[in-house]
Design a protein around this motif. Sequence first.
Motif, PDB file in Angstrom:
ATOM      1  N   THR A  48     -42.732 -86.105  53.147  1.00 51.56           N
ATOM      2  CA  THR A  48     -42.701 -86.514  51.747  1.00 51.56           C
ATOM      3  C   THR A  48     -43.072 -85.315  50.889  1.00 51.56           C
ATOM      4  N   CYS A  49     -42.917 -85.442  49.597  1.00 48.26           N
ATOM      5  CA  CYS A  49     -43.275 -84.338  48.697  1.00 48.26           C
ATOM      6  C   CYS A  49     -44.786 -84.115  48.659  1.00 48.26           C
ATOM      7  N   HIS A  50     -45.539 -85.047  49.212  1.00 46.82           N
ATOM      8  CA  HIS A  50     -46.996 -84.923  49.278  1.00 46.82           C
ATOM      9  C   HIS A  50     -47.471 -84.572  50.687  1.00 46.82           C
ATOM     10  N   VAL A  90     -36.901 -93.285  49.235  1.00 46.11           N
ATOM     11  CA  VAL A  90     -37.603 -92.445  48.264  1.00 46.11           C
ATOM     12  C   VAL A  90     -37.699 -90.996  48.739  1.00 46.11           C
ATOM     13  N   ASN A  91     -37.990 -90.806  50.020  1.00 45.08           N
ATOM     14  CA  ASN A  91     -38.286 -89.465  50.512  1.00 45.08           C
ATOM     15  C   ASN A  91     -37.093 -88.702  51.070  1.00 45.08           C
ATOM     16  N   TYR A  92     -35.979 -89.402  51.313  1.00 47.15           N
ATOM     17  CA  TYR A  92     -34.807 -88.716  51.863  1.00 47.15           C
ATOM     18  C   TYR A  92     -33.555 -88.879  51.009  1.00 47.15           C
ATOM     19  N   ALA A  93     -33.695 -89.423  49.828  1.00 45.84           N
ATOM     20  CA  ALA A  93     -32.527 -89.633  48.963  1.00 45.84           C
ATOM     21  C   ALA A  93     -31.787 -88.334  48.669  1.00 45.84           C
ATOM     22  N   LYS A  94     -32.513 -87.215  48.640  1.00 42.46           N
ATOM     23  CA  LYS A  94     -31.897 -85.920  48.323  1.00 42.46           C
ATOM     24  C   LYS A  94     -31.482 -85.140  49.570  1.00 42.46           C
ATOM     25  N   ALA A  95     -31.648 -85.725  50.740  1.00 42.85           N
ATOM     26  CA  ALA A  95     -31.209 -85.070  51.975  1.00 42.85           C
ATOM     27  C   ALA A  95     -29.685 -85.013  51.990  1.00 42.85           C
ATOM     28  N   PRO A  96     -29.094 -83.958  52.536  1.00 39.16           N
ATOM     29  CA  PRO A  96     -27.637 -83.771  52.490  1.00 39.16           C
ATOM     30  C   PRO A  96     -26.815 -84.926  53.052  1.00 39.16           C
ATOM     31  N   PHE A  97     -27.340 -85.611  54.082  1.00 36.73           N
ATOM     32  CA  PHE A  97     -26.543 -86.646  54.745  1.00 36.73           C
ATOM     33  C   PHE A  97     -27.159 -88.042  54.607  1.00 36.73           C
ATOM     34  N   PHE A  98     -28.030 -88.207  53.611  1.00 40.13           N
ATOM     35  CA  PHE A  98     -28.655 -89.512  53.450  1.00 40.13           C
ATOM     36  C   PHE A  98     -27.623 -90.597  53.140  1.00 40.13           C
ATOM     37  N   ASP A  99     -26.741 -90.352  52.211  1.00 37.97           N
ATOM     38  CA  ASP A  99     -25.761 -91.369  51.826  1.00 37.97           C
ATOM     39  C   ASP A  99     -24.857 -91.754  52.996  1.00 37.97           C
ATOM     40  N   GLU A 100     -24.502 -90.760  53.820  1.00 36.39           N
ATOM     41  CA  GLU A 100     -23.610 -91.023  54.948  1.00 36.39           C
ATOM     42  C   GLU A 100     -24.281 -91.839  56.044  1.00 36.39           C
ATOM     43  N   TYR A 101     -25.594 -91.656  56.207  1.00 38.10           N
ATOM     44  CA  TYR A 101     -26.306 -92.309  57.305  1.00 38.10           C
ATOM     45  C   TYR A 101     -27.307 -93.357  56.844  1.00 38.10           C
ATOM     46  N   ARG A 102     -27.260 -93.701  55.595  1.00 36.59           N
ATOM     47  CA  ARG A 102     -28.162 -94.725  55.072  1.00 36.59           C
ATOM     48  C   ARG A 102     -27.967 -96.053  55.789  1.00 36.59           C
ATOM     49  N   TRP A 103     -26.779 -96.303  56.279  1.00 36.13           N
ATOM     50  CA  TRP A 103     -26.495 -97.569  56.960  1.00 36.13           C
ATOM     51  C   TRP A 103     -27.438 -97.808  58.135  1.00 36.13           C
ATOM     52  N   ILE A 104     -28.010 -96.737  58.708  1.00 37.44           N
ATOM     53  CA  ILE A 104     -28.924 -96.895  59.838  1.00 37.44           C
ATOM     54  C   ILE A 104     -30.166 -97.677  59.418  1.00 37.44           C
ATOM     55  N   ILE A 105     -30.795 -97.253  58.329  1.00 35.40           N
ATOM     56  CA  ILE A 105     -31.998 -97.961  57.881  1.00 35.40           C
ATOM     57  C   ILE A 105     -31.652 -99.334  57.317  1.00 35.40           C
ATOM     58  N   MET A 212     -35.184 -89.494  62.395  1.00 36.73           N
ATOM     59  CA  MET A 212     -34.460 -89.783  61.167  1.00 36.73           C
ATOM     60  C   MET A 212     -34.441 -88.578  60.231  1.00 36.73           C
ATOM     61  N   ASP A 213     -35.493 -87.764  60.269  1.00 33.92           N
ATOM     62  CA  ASP A 213     -35.543 -86.559  59.451  1.00 33.92           C
ATOM     63  C   ASP A 213     -34.398 -85.621  59.819  1.00 33.92           C
ATOM     64  N   LEU A 214     -34.181 -85.429  61.106  1.00 36.95           N
ATOM     65  CA  LEU A 214     -33.101 -84.564  61.585  1.00 36.95           C
ATOM     66  C   LEU A 214     -31.741 -85.134  61.220  1.00 36.95           C
ATOM     67  N   ILE A 215     -31.551 -86.420  61.377  1.00 36.26           N
ATOM     68  CA  ILE A 215     -30.257 -87.040  61.080  1.00 36.26           C
ATOM     69  C   ILE A 215     -29.930 -86.956  59.598  1.00 36.26           C
ATOM     70  N   PHE A 216     -30.887 -87.278  58.741  1.00 29.47           N
ATOM     71  CA  PHE A 216     -30.624 -87.242  57.300  1.00 29.47           C
ATOM     72  C   PHE A 216     -30.407 -85.815  56.790  1.00 29.47           C
ATOM     73  N   ASN A 217     -31.019 -84.846  57.436  1.00 28.69           N
ATOM     74  CA  ASN A 217     -30.867 -83.460  56.982  1.00 28.69           C
ATOM     75  C   ASN A 217     -29.677 -82.733  57.596  1.00 28.69           C
ATOM     76  N   CYS A 218     -29.292 -83.118  58.820  1.00 26.17           N
ATOM     77  CA  CYS A 218     -28.247 -82.373  59.528  1.00 26.17           C
ATOM     78  C   CYS A 218     -27.000 -83.188  59.859  1.00 26.17           C
ATOM     79  N   GLY A 219     -27.047 -84.487  59.721  1.00 27.87           N
ATOM     80  CA  GLY A 219     -25.868 -85.321  59.931  1.00 27.87           C
ATOM     81  C   GLY A 219     -25.219 -85.118  61.282  1.00 27.87           C
TER      82      GLY A 219
END
Length: 235
Positions: A48-50, A90-105, A212-219
């Motif tokens: 997270t940003c914190h 909230v914490n991964y919305a700006k990750a490069p592949f969040f929109d593509e893999y959001r279906w997982i969550i 999930m961090d790796l998936i959302f950032n690297c797709g």
Amino acid sequence: MGRTAILQSNYLPWKGVFDLINRVDTFVFYEGVQYTKGDWRNRNRIKTCHGPKWITVPVKTKGRFRQKLSDVVIETSYNWQRKHHCAFQVNYAKAPFFDEYRWIIDNIYLENKWEKLSELNIFSTKLLCEILGIRTEFITMAEIPVSEGKEQKIIAICKRLGARCYVSGPSARSYIDPEKFRENDIAIEYMRYEYPEYKQLHGVFDHQVSIMDLIFNCGPLASSYIRNSCPSLRS
């Protein structure tokens, strides 16, 4: 040579678990052992940003000290599924592949209702393996019942599965007697968890976070950051 790994299920595990699964022919979910509090079974970390933050699945433990992992019941009154879904948004919305893999969550938290921790962990681990292109066969401990002690139980499971090589995390060196495995003609390999860094959100790089961090950032390239690791060490 058949290769097997045996491990308790974890909540949205880090990439090392998926590296281990990918290295074997058969992976056994070791759910018939005592649940351990304050471990990775019902929690993991996200960035997270914190700074890194724990997300924890609330479970019922009062008066259930010796319960098996397979019996652990989730405390549903905390609306934790919505909270965890929101934490990823909230914490991964700006990750490069969040929109593509959001279906997982969406699938894990919005389309399913979980009562048992083990069922949640196994479902999500299998789902994430599909996404990472891992084709390992999965078995639960209940499918191959054995009554021996801890070390002998591992050997018995390997023999039931026809495995000639047992792949384990490095911490198992503290309790595994390699001679007993040699007596049963089973080789042992220990993982070396060394991975390349990738472009990650929120400051200093941290390996100890959920897959999930790796998936959302690297797709679609996520699996390459698992499979580029060092070979395991033969005992």
